[in-house]
Design a protein around this motif. Structure first.
Motif, short mmCIF file in Angstrom:
data_model
loop_
_atom_site.label_atom_id
_atom_site.label_comp_id
_atom_site.label_asym_id
_atom_site.label_seq_id
_atom_site.Cartn_x
_atom_site.Cartn_y
_atom_site.Cartn_z
N LYS A 204 0.92 -1.30 -0.10
CA LYS A 204 0.07 0.07 0.00
C LYS A 204 0.76 1.30 -0.04
O LYS A 204 0.48 2.21 -0.64
N ALA A 207 4.11 0.73 -3.06
CA ALA A 207 3.69 0.40 -4.59
C ALA A 207 2.44 1.03 -4.85
O ALA A 207 1.94 1.01 -5.96
N LYS A 208 1.58 1.43 -3.66
CA LYS A 208 0.43 2.20 -3.92
C LYS A 208 -0.78 1.33 -4.47
O LYS A 208 -1.47 1.60 -5.33
N ILE A 209 -0.55 0.01 -4.07
CA ILE A 209 -1.63 -1.08 -4.47
C ILE A 209 -2.71 -1.03 -3.60
O ILE A 209 -2.74 -1.13 -2.38
N SER A 214 -4.29 -6.10 -3.21
CA SER A 214 -3.10 -6.61 -2.29
C SER A 214 -3.50 -8.35 -1.86
O SER A 214 -2.86 -8.97 -1.53
N LYS A 236 2.22 -9.76 -13.05
CA LYS A 236 1.10 -9.68 -13.86
C LYS A 236 0.15 -10.85 -13.83
O LYS A 236 -0.97 -10.68 -14.50
N ILE A 241 -3.53 -7.14 -11.24
CA ILE A 241 -2.16 -6.36 -11.49
C ILE A 241 -1.65 -6.47 -13.08
O ILE A 241 -1.54 -7.50 -13.57
N LYS A 244 1.65 -1.79 -15.30
CA LYS A 244 2.06 -0.51 -14.50
C LYS A 244 1.98 -0.98 -13.16
O LYS A 244 2.94 -0.49 -12.34
N ARG A 245 1.25 -1.68 -12.52
CA ARG A 245 1.29 -2.00 -11.08
C ARG A 245 2.37 -2.90 -10.58
O ARG A 245 3.03 -2.98 -9.68
N ALA A 248 5.31 -1.02 -10.48
CA ALA A 248 5.35 -0.25 -9.31
C ALA A 248 5.69 -1.03 -7.94
O ALA A 248 6.47 -0.38 -7.25
N ILE A 249 5.45 -2.23 -8.02
CA ILE A 249 5.73 -3.03 -7.13
C ILE A 249 7.22 -3.50 -7.19
O ILE A 249 7.94 -3.24 -5.83
#
Length: 265
Positions: A204, A207-209, A214, A236, A241, A244-245, A248-249
């Motif tokens: 969170k 990675a702003k997930i 999550s 992925k 996910i 992009k995500r 980010a992770i």
């Protein structure tokens, strides 16, 4: 004129009348005593004596000073936990130190709320200070409980554990560990139990997930160490996910490792 048969604990005529009117009508009644220099509020069967502004300011300032000390320690322990999580050398005691400080911050804030309400306009600056001091603490503690509970728990259960301790008179690391379903009897046992974070907090805040995604990541990889080793394609493959995500992770965890390494040096 209220019903004289209604029970009252007051002795003065004005205050007896005020209490009876409140009970009989169900409305709020305010009684002012010039001689004793106090204001008393009555509402139904409740009674509250309004505190003097000077007393409230002292109490609020004392609480803010205590909050500041706890927040410094909370941030310090949390920073240490960040490094240990990525190196996979966390003990239950490390986690309990952070959670205990976080719960104490929330508990102090809960006890401070009535004073901030009562002080009214005089407390605007104090409210800003308090909001700054407690920022994200409840969210971080909740995610830590989810990360390290002995059994997988959801957001609601973690919140219930938090709220239970905020209402408790005393908070101890042992009682928190037991609430998180660890079979421990004494503090010395906490340092013997090694743990691996599931990864909710880092996902969170680094990675702003979102939490609902999550859950899928943690279900797929089990802990933050496995998540940090996963390739972009593996990430992925998790529902929710995309490219992009996944980046980010991967980049978020790498960046966190780098920052911690710089601090260590």
């Amino acid at each position: 004129v209220p019903d004289a048969s209604i029970s009252t604990t007051e002795t003065g005529t004005r205050h007896r009348t005020a209490e009876r009117v409140a009970k009989q009508t169900g409305k709020m009644v305010i009684a002012v005593s010039r001689r004793r220099n106090i204001i008393t509020l009555y509402y139904k069967s409740y009674k509250y004596v309004v505190n003097e502004t000077s007393f409230l300011i002292i109490r609020v300032n004392q609480a803010i000073s205590t909050l500041e000390k706890y927040r410094v320690n909370f941030d310090r322990f949390l920073s240490g936990l960040d490094a240990m999580e990525l190196e996979n050398r966390v003990t239950l005691q490390d986690v309990m130190k952070v959670v205990e400080k976080g719960l104490m911050i929330l508990k102090i804030h809960e006890e401070l709320k009535p004073y901030l309400i009562e002080i009214g306009d005089e407390g605007r600056l104090a409210i800003m200070q308090v909001n700054e001091l407690i920022e994200d603490v409840d969210d971080i503690v909740e995610l830590l409980i989810m990360d390290y509970a002995n059994e997988e728990i959801d957001e609601k259960t973690a919140r219930e554990i938090m709220e239970k301790f905020i209402k408790e008179k005393e908070i101890s690391q042992i009682s928190i560990a037991r609430a998180m379903r660890y079979d421990v009897q004494q503090t010395s046992q906490l340092s013997d139990i090694t743990l691996s974070a599931r990864g909710y907090r880092i996902l969170k805040y680094v990675a702003k997930i979102p939490l609902n995604v999550s859950y899928n990541v943690v279900r797929a990889f089990k802990n933050i160490e496995a998540i940090s080793r996963a390739s972009l394609d593996q990430l992925k493959s998790v529902e929710g996910i995309g490219d992009k995500r996944a980046r980010a992770i991967s980049e978020g965890i790498s960046s966190l490792r780098y920052r911690k390494a710089q601090v260590t040096e």
